[in-house]
Design a protein around this motif. Structure first.
Motif, PDB file in Angstrom:
ATOM      1  N   LEU A 360      10.373  -0.325 -12.364  1.00 60.16           N
ATOM      2  CA  LEU A 360      10.988   0.861 -12.949  1.00 60.16           C
ATOM      3  C   LEU A 360       9.931   1.920 -13.197  1.00 60.16           C
ATOM      4  O   LEU A 360       8.727   1.636 -13.202  1.00 60.16           O
ATOM      5  N   GLN A 361      10.402   3.145 -13.420  1.00 57.97           N
ATOM      6  CA  GLN A 361       9.506   4.269 -13.695  1.00 57.97           C
ATOM      7  C   GLN A 361      10.110   5.162 -14.771  1.00 57.97           C
ATOM      8  O   GLN A 361      11.276   5.541 -14.698  1.00 57.97           O
ATOM      9  N   LEU A 362       9.303   5.499 -15.774  1.00 53.95           N
ATOM     10  CA  LEU A 362       9.696   6.429 -16.830  1.00 53.95           C
ATOM     11  C   LEU A 362       8.892   7.709 -16.684  1.00 53.95           C
ATOM     12  O   LEU A 362       7.667   7.666 -16.592  1.00 53.95           O
ATOM     13  N   THR A 363       9.599   8.840 -16.657  1.00 50.60           N
ATOM     14  CA  THR A 363       8.951  10.154 -16.648  1.00 50.60           C
ATOM     15  C   THR A 363       9.294  10.853 -17.959  1.00 50.60           C
ATOM     16  O   THR A 363      10.464  11.094 -18.245  1.00 50.60           O
ATOM     17  N   GLN A 364       8.272  11.155 -18.736  1.00 44.46           N
ATOM     18  CA  GLN A 364       8.454  11.732 -20.070  1.00 44.46           C
ATOM     19  C   GLN A 364       7.756  13.093 -20.123  1.00 44.46           C
ATOM     20  O   GLN A 364       6.563  13.196 -19.857  1.00 44.46           O
ATOM     21  N   ASN A 365       8.524  14.149 -20.430  1.00 40.56           N
ATOM     22  CA  ASN A 365       7.924  15.466 -20.622  1.00 40.56           C
ATOM     23  C   ASN A 365       7.327  15.544 -22.018  1.00 40.56           C
ATOM     24  O   ASN A 365       7.925  15.083 -22.994  1.00 40.56           O
ATOM     25  N   LEU A 366       6.143  16.138 -22.102  1.00 37.05           N
ATOM     26  CA  LEU A 366       5.417  16.198 -23.368  1.00 37.05           C
ATOM     27  C   LEU A 366       5.320  17.630 -23.851  1.00 37.05           C
ATOM     28  O   LEU A 366       5.179  18.556 -23.047  1.00 37.05           O
TER      29      LEU A 366
END
Length: 380
Positions: A360-366
């Motif tokens: 799986l892959q998580l993309t989190q905007n900061l």
């Protein structure tokens, strides 16, 4: 005398010719006018449809905030026929809690030439069905020079509810973290100290050596539970060292081959973001190891500008069958829900790639403007 009528005949023929030419020109101009009128009518109908069926509500307000005209979408948002809304103040559909803010905004927007925005709680005229609206407006002078407001009304109820859910989830997460911190402290300071004291007392007994081994195991278990509840490394060193420690400890306990790649952790993240991402990493790691009988583990952390990308994959010769992650299973849905609460986007590999990796892959905007650090460069 026989030639005298000829000039008159020639003059009549020339005049008739000119009249025919003018007639043809007028017919051509008339056809051009008809085509232009038809094009204008088509364009008018097209723009009217675009106005009426736009995805947001449009209306024009006079200086008193009354609606001069409104499109069908706006009428649908306000819950009344368009004809019944013309001449009515928009304030009738603003909730009582926001009515003062709306009147202040109306005066402010009418006094300025730049676009203005306000978020309001709206309702139908009878006070039912509360919803949230984003109001954008710009001042325009009408034909008589009087100021009017061109307003767009966007229903942002789902977005506002998602934001409220995120805030509630954050409060709940803070409460759970406080409870974990308290339990970890009690385990370390109370139970751990009692076991250590008991070990010292048993060490002096002739038959106490067999018991001290079990106490050592209990102490080790207490330390591991304490670390799981509240990893001190996360507070002391930051997110990347804490993830690295957890990954290596998990690989050692389960005899996994580990591949770990991490970008630098600059700029450091705030405590709340670091803690949320660490908890998500814990849950993702447990989820993937539960779903597969993996013998290899690959963990990658990327830090492109303004983002945090976490990639977790597993591989093994004896993966559970079928070799896919069920994105409709309850654990998958829970993990996806937690990713949404973080404000991130989670993507599952539904099947292994050519090399046998699945994960799986998580993309989190900061929000890099809200990442304070202390003097040592650690999250503050």
């Amino acid at each position: 005398m026989n030639d005298s009528p000829m000039p008159e005949t020639t003059s009549r023929e020339a005049l008739a010719h000119e009249l025919r030419v003018h007639q043809i020109e007028l017919e051509q101009q008339n056809e051009e006018l008809q085509r232009t009128q038809s094009d204008l009518a088509t364009a008018h109908d097209r723009y009217r449809d675009l106005y009426d069926f736009a995805p947001v509500g449009y209306c024009t307000l006079d200086a008193q905030g009354c609606m001069l005209k409104i499109n069908l979408t706006g009428a649908g948002l306000l819950g009344q026929p368009r004809a019944a809304l013309v001449g009515k103040p928009l304030a009738r559909f603003v909730s009582a809690n926001d009515i003062d803010r709306w009147h202040l905004y109306l005066r402010w927007a009418l006094a300025r030439e730049t676009p203005q925005r306000i978020d309001l709680t709206m309702n139908f005229a009878d006070g039912t069905l509360h919803w949230f609206a984003a109001i954008n407006s710009v001042r325009v002078l009408d034909a008589g020079g009087e100021p009017t407001l061109r307003v767009s009304i966007t229903d942002v109820t789902d977005r506002m509810r998602s934001e409220v859910e995120r805030r509630i989830a954050a409060i709940d997460a803070d409460a759970r973290e406080s409870e974990r911190r308290r339990m970890a402290l009690e385990l370390h300071e109370d139970l751990g100290q009692r076991l250590s004291a008991l070990k010292i007392r048993l060490a002096g007994l002739s038959d106490g050596h067999s018991v001290t081994g079990e106490i050592d195991q209990a102490l080790s278990l207490v330390r591991r539970i304490t670390t799981d509840l509240r990893p001190p490394m996360l507070d002391d060193l930051g997110l990347h060292p804490a993830i690295e420690w957890l990954a290596k400890d998990t690989a050692r306990r389960l005899n996994l081959k580990l591949s770990l790649r991490m970008d630098n952790d600059l700029p450091p993240l705030g405590r709340a973001v670091s803690l949320s991402l660490y908890r998500f990493f814990q849950e993702s790691l447990s989820y993937l190891l539960h779903e597969t009988n993996a013998s290899e583990l690959s963990i990658e952390l990327r830090r492109p500008f303004g983002q945090f990308i976490f990639i977790l994959r597993a591989r093994g010769s004896e993966l559970k069958t079928p070799w896919r992650l069920d994105t409709r299973s309850e654990p998958s849905l829970i993990l996806e829900h937690r990713a949404r609460l973080l404000g991130g986007r989670l993507v599952f590999d539904t099947g292994p790639d050519a090399s046998g990796w699945i994960g799986l892959q998580l993309t989190q905007n900061l929000d890099l403007k809200e990442t304070p650090v202390d003097r040592a460069g650690r999250p503050a």
